[in-house]
Design a protein around this motif. Structure first.
Motif, PDB file in Angstrom:
ATOM      1  N   LYS A  69      12.112  26.336  32.299  1.00 60.42           N
ATOM      2  CA  LYS A  69      11.510  26.517  33.627  1.00 60.42           C
ATOM      3  C   LYS A  69      11.786  25.312  34.512  1.00 60.42           C
ATOM      4  O   LYS A  69      12.106  25.451  35.694  1.00 60.42           O
ATOM      5  CB  LYS A  69      10.004  26.755  33.507  1.00 60.42           C
ATOM      6  N   LEU A  70      11.672  24.131  33.949  1.00 59.47           N
ATOM      7  CA  LEU A  70      11.951  22.913  34.704  1.00 59.47           C
ATOM      8  C   LEU A  70      13.412  22.869  35.133  1.00 59.47           C
ATOM      9  O   LEU A  70      13.726  22.530  36.276  1.00 59.47           O
ATOM     10  CB  LEU A  70      11.606  21.683  33.852  1.00 59.47           C
ATOM     11  N   LYS A  71      14.315  23.234  34.234  1.00 59.40           N
ATOM     12  CA  LYS A  71      15.746  23.231  34.530  1.00 59.40           C
ATOM     13  C   LYS A  71      16.061  24.214  35.654  1.00 59.40           C
ATOM     14  O   LYS A  71      16.809  23.902  36.568  1.00 59.40           O
ATOM     15  CB  LYS A  71      16.515  23.589  33.262  1.00 59.40           C
ATOM     16  N   HIS A  72      15.470  25.418  35.565  1.00 66.83           N
ATOM     17  CA  HIS A  72      15.698  26.410  36.624  1.00 66.83           C
ATOM     18  C   HIS A  72      15.128  25.937  37.955  1.00 66.83           C
ATOM     19  O   HIS A  72      15.733  26.160  39.009  1.00 66.83           O
ATOM     20  CB  HIS A  72      15.115  27.767  36.238  1.00 66.83           C
ATOM     21  N   ALA A  73      13.971  25.291  37.933  1.00 71.56           N
ATOM     22  CA  ALA A  73      13.386  24.755  39.168  1.00 71.56           C
ATOM     23  C   ALA A  73      14.294  23.679  39.759  1.00 71.56           C
ATOM     24  O   ALA A  73      14.485  23.629  40.980  1.00 71.56           O
ATOM     25  CB  ALA A  73      11.998  24.182  38.886  1.00 71.56           C
ATOM     26  N   GLU A  74      14.875  22.836  38.902  1.00 72.32           N
ATOM     27  CA  GLU A  74      15.807  21.808  39.383  1.00 72.32           C
ATOM     28  C   GLU A  74      17.044  22.449  40.003  1.00 72.32           C
ATOM     29  O   GLU A  74      17.532  21.995  41.039  1.00 72.32           O
ATOM     30  CB  GLU A  74      16.229  20.891  38.233  1.00 72.32           C
ATOM     31  N   GLU A  75      17.559  23.511  39.370  1.00 66.05           N
ATOM     32  CA  GLU A  75      18.730  24.208  39.901  1.00 66.05           C
ATOM     33  C   GLU A  75      18.424  24.834  41.250  1.00 66.05           C
ATOM     34  O   GLU A  75      19.240  24.758  42.178  1.00 66.05           O
ATOM     35  CB  GLU A  75      19.208  25.269  38.908  1.00 66.05           C
ATOM     36  N   GLU A  76      17.252  25.466  41.370  1.00 61.01           N
ATOM     37  CA  GLU A  76      16.852  26.078  42.642  1.00 61.01           C
ATOM     38  C   GLU A  76      16.683  25.008  43.720  1.00 61.01           C
ATOM     39  O   GLU A  76      17.065  25.218  44.872  1.00 61.01           O
ATOM     40  CB  GLU A  76      15.567  26.886  42.476  1.00 61.01           C
ATOM     41  N   ARG A  77      16.105  23.880  43.332  1.00 62.88           N
ATOM     42  CA  ARG A  77      15.935  22.775  44.285  1.00 62.88           C
ATOM     43  C   ARG A  77      17.292  22.260  44.751  1.00 62.88           C
ATOM     44  O   ARG A  77      17.493  21.991  45.937  1.00 62.88           O
ATOM     45  CB  ARG A  77      15.129  21.653  43.638  1.00 62.88           C
ATOM     46  N   ALA A  78      18.231  22.142  43.827  1.00 59.82           N
ATOM     47  CA  ALA A  78      19.571  21.674  44.181  1.00 59.82           C
ATOM     48  C   ALA A  78      20.249  22.662  45.131  1.00 59.82           C
ATOM     49  O   ALA A  78      20.879  22.257  46.116  1.00 59.82           O
ATOM     50  CB  ALA A  78      20.415  21.475  42.926  1.00 59.82           C
ATOM     51  N   LYS A  79      20.092  23.970  44.854  1.00 59.35           N
ATOM     52  CA  LYS A  79      20.670  24.988  45.748  1.00 59.35           C
ATOM     53  C   LYS A  79      20.048  24.894  47.136  1.00 59.35           C
ATOM     54  O   LYS A  79      20.733  25.012  48.150  1.00 59.35           O
ATOM     55  CB  LYS A  79      20.449  26.380  45.175  1.00 59.35           C
ATOM     56  N   ALA A  80      18.722  24.701  47.158  1.00 60.48           N
ATOM     57  CA  ALA A  80      18.024  24.595  48.446  1.00 60.48           C
ATOM     58  C   ALA A  80      18.496  23.369  49.217  1.00 60.48           C
ATOM     59  O   ALA A  80      18.681  23.428  50.434  1.00 60.48           O
ATOM     60  CB  ALA A  80      16.515  24.537  48.233  1.00 60.48           C
ATOM     61  N   MET A  81      18.700  22.260  48.495  1.00 62.90           N
ATOM     62  CA  MET A  81      19.174  21.038  49.149  1.00 62.90           C
ATOM     63  C   MET A  81      20.571  21.247  49.727  1.00 62.90           C
ATOM     64  O   MET A  81      20.866  20.788  50.835  1.00 62.90           O
ATOM     65  CB  MET A  81      19.170  19.869  48.174  1.00 62.90           C
ATOM     66  N   VAL A  82      21.430  21.940  48.986  1.00 60.77           N
ATOM     67  CA  VAL A  82      22.779  22.233  49.479  1.00 60.77           C
ATOM     68  C   VAL A  82      22.685  23.088  50.736  1.00 60.77           C
ATOM     69  O   VAL A  82      23.385  22.846  51.721  1.00 60.77           O
ATOM     70  CB  VAL A  82      23.624  22.937  48.384  1.00 60.77           C
ATOM     71  N   ALA A  83      21.792  24.076  50.727  1.00 60.05           N
ATOM     72  CA  ALA A  83      21.608  24.939  51.896  1.00 60.05           C
ATOM     73  C   ALA A  83      21.094  24.152  53.086  1.00 60.05           C
ATOM     74  O   ALA A  83      21.540  24.361  54.221  1.00 60.05           O
ATOM     75  CB  ALA A  83      20.661  26.087  51.556  1.00 60.05           C
ATOM     76  N   VAL A  84      20.165  23.229  52.839  1.00 61.65           N
ATOM     77  CA  VAL A  84      19.626  22.399  53.923  1.00 61.65           C
ATOM     78  C   VAL A  84      20.718  21.520  54.516  1.00 61.65           C
ATOM     79  O   VAL A  84      20.863  21.423  55.740  1.00 61.65           O
ATOM     80  CB  VAL A  84      18.437  21.541  53.426  1.00 61.65           C
ATOM     81  N   VAL A  85      21.514  20.906  53.646  1.00 58.82           N
ATOM     82  CA  VAL A  85      22.598  20.046  54.125  1.00 58.82           C
ATOM     83  C   VAL A  85      23.611  20.870  54.906  1.00 58.82           C
ATOM     84  O   VAL A  85      24.055  20.465  55.985  1.00 58.82           O
ATOM     85  CB  VAL A  85      23.274  19.311  52.940  1.00 58.82           C
ATOM     86  N   ALA A  86      23.944  22.054  54.395  1.00 61.50           N
ATOM     87  CA  ALA A  86      24.902  22.922  55.092  1.00 61.50           C
ATOM     88  C   ALA A  86      24.360  23.329  56.460  1.00 61.50           C
ATOM     89  O   ALA A  86      25.093  23.342  57.452  1.00 61.50           O
ATOM     90  CB  ALA A  86      25.210  24.149  54.244  1.00 61.50           C
ATOM     91  N   GLU A  87      23.065  23.646  56.506  1.00 62.86           N
ATOM     92  CA  GLU A  87      22.437  24.033  57.778  1.00 62.86           C
ATOM     93  C   GLU A  87      22.457  22.868  58.770  1.00 62.86           C
ATOM     94  O   GLU A  87      22.738  23.048  59.946  1.00 62.86           O
ATOM     95  CB  GLU A  87      21.003  24.514  57.532  1.00 62.86           C
TER      96      GLU A  87
END
Length: 191
Positions: A117-135
């Motif tokens: 669960k922690l690993k998946h949360a980290e992956e989702e956070r990383a995806k969100a950060m990439v999306a924020v940077v792209a935006e």
């Protein structure tokens, strides 16, 4: 008391002797690996590792355990467990040598913690950060354009306006956001 404590913790715990034969396994360990302790007690840890890990990966883990037997160093690694469903579970494995008062390694204590669960949360956070940077990069590029640009969503509403467009049309961003731009444009264009 010691056995009661080990059996009640939610983290998988397994003791193996110096020949890597499984001596004990707590209920959390059974849940993590999806096995029954009585089926593996007295067997080599390799037998437990063969099913959920690829053969090469299982052998690498065995080699690491044998290194701990020799070096007496604590080992902490992250591993993945392949479930029959094809989904992976991520585990933290801590291996501690069990050393006698005479400094002889009698076996190993293996502690497995499921951190999926922690690993998946980290992956989702990383995806969100990439999306924020792209935006942010997209917004910066639009803001810097000399040509007027207006972004409209699938509902036909304005979601973004750059300064060049504001200057071109004479409306402020706050007046345009959320409206249907075609209605406004028609007002500006002479019949």
């Amino acid at each position: 008391f010691y056995i009661s404590v080990i059996n009640s913790i939610p983290i998988g715990a397994m003791a193996v002797n110096s020949e890597l034969v499984i001596a004990s396994m707590n209920p959390a360990m059974e849940r993590i690996f999806g096995v029954r302790a009585e089926d593996f007690l007295g067997l080599r840890v390799h037998d437990l590792f063969c099913a959920p890990f690829e053969q090469k990966y299982a052998q690498e883990l065995i080699d690491k355990l044998q290194d701990v037997l020799i070096t007496k160093d604590l080992l902490s690694i992250e591993i993945w467990l392949n479930k029959e469903t094809g989904k992976y579970r991520y585990l933290t494995l801590v291996v501690s040598p069990l050393v006698s008062p005479q400094d002889i390694v009698m076996g190993l204590l293996l502690i497995f913690e499921d951190v999926t669960k922690l690993k998946h949360a980290e992956e989702e956070r990383a995806k969100a950060m990439v999306a924020v940077v792209a935006e942010k990069e997209r917004t910066a590029a639009i803001e810097a354009m000399v040509d007027g640009m207006l972004l409209v969503n699938m509902d036909g509403k304005v979601t973004s306006v750059n300064p060049a467009f504001e200057k071109m049309i004479g409306y402020k961003r706050s007046e345009l956001l959320g409206i249907n731009p075609f209605d406004t444009m028609l007002k500006l264009i002479k019949p």
